[in-house]
Write a protein that holds these residues in place. Sequence first.
Motif, short mmCIF file in Angstrom:
data_model
loop_
_atom_site.label_atom_id
_atom_site.label_comp_id
_atom_site.label_asym_id
_atom_site.label_seq_id
_atom_site.Cartn_x
_atom_site.Cartn_y
_atom_site.Cartn_z
N GLU A 67 88.56 -48.43 61.29
CA GLU A 67 88.12 -47.58 62.39
C GLU A 67 87.05 -46.61 61.93
O GLU A 67 87.13 -46.07 60.83
CB GLU A 67 89.29 -46.80 62.96
N PHE A 68 86.08 -46.38 62.80
CA PHE A 68 85.00 -45.44 62.52
C PHE A 68 84.81 -44.56 63.75
O PHE A 68 84.89 -45.04 64.89
CB PHE A 68 83.70 -46.18 62.22
N LEU A 69 84.55 -43.30 63.54
CA LEU A 69 84.24 -42.38 64.63
C LEU A 69 82.74 -42.13 64.63
O LEU A 69 82.17 -41.71 63.62
CB LEU A 69 85.02 -41.08 64.48
N PHE A 70 82.11 -42.42 65.75
CA PHE A 70 80.65 -42.36 65.85
C PHE A 70 80.26 -41.36 66.93
O PHE A 70 80.64 -41.51 68.09
CB PHE A 70 80.10 -43.75 66.19
N PRO A 71 79.50 -40.32 66.57
CA PRO A 71 79.08 -39.34 67.58
C PRO A 71 78.08 -39.95 68.57
O PRO A 71 77.09 -40.55 68.17
CB PRO A 71 78.43 -38.22 66.76
N VAL A 90 86.69 -43.80 73.84
CA VAL A 90 85.71 -42.72 73.91
C VAL A 90 86.48 -41.41 74.01
O VAL A 90 87.32 -41.26 74.88
CB VAL A 90 84.76 -42.89 75.13
N PHE A 91 86.18 -40.49 73.09
CA PHE A 91 86.83 -39.18 73.09
C PHE A 91 85.84 -38.12 73.51
O PHE A 91 84.69 -38.13 73.10
CB PHE A 91 87.33 -38.82 71.67
N GLU A 92 86.31 -37.17 74.32
CA GLU A 92 85.51 -36.01 74.67
C GLU A 92 85.83 -34.91 73.68
O GLU A 92 86.99 -34.59 73.46
CB GLU A 92 85.84 -35.54 76.09
#
Length: 185
Positions: A138-142, A120-122
């Motif tokens: 890999e996928f980045l999901f808001p 989890v990225f802030e």
Amino acid sequence: MKKQFLEAGRIVGTHGVRGEMRVEPWCDSADFLKKVKTLYFDGGKTDAGLLSSRVHKSLLLVRLKGVESATQADLYRGKILYLDRNDVRLPKNRYFVEDLIGLHVIDDATGAEYGTVQDVFETGANNVYRIVNGVGEEFLFPAVDAMIAKTDIESGKLFVKPIPGIFGDGAETVPVSAGEAADAD
């Protein structure tokens, strides 16, 4: 299984000459961590002996039992502090990051599984989940309310409402002509 004791932050140095220590919070903020009345060392095995805490800029300053000088405080530099999850009340729809890691990400409408939450990225505006599928993509999901249907920590599932293309499905590509490609260089 949820861990009882969670990493709260790390002692990064001393403050003043009377044994106060600077703690880098690994939670929402130093204000959040200040509300915790008992902190622990060794993964929750040892009470740290918290006497007082106060916010200083983005850090938490703490005094621990038996630590009366900067020299004594410096011996704690690099140590991780833990909190007991039972000592903290989270607002509705807020979760500990450690509880989100490993959740299976499932499309709320179709039931398709996209992978598991790995990190989890802030970002400031909202958190972003790094999701990895079974073949390592890999996928980045808001992590925004409009795209999350339900978070079920107990069953280990995160139900999402993804926009088209976010998981690589249905993404459209626009062909580039040879002349446009040459101009791009």
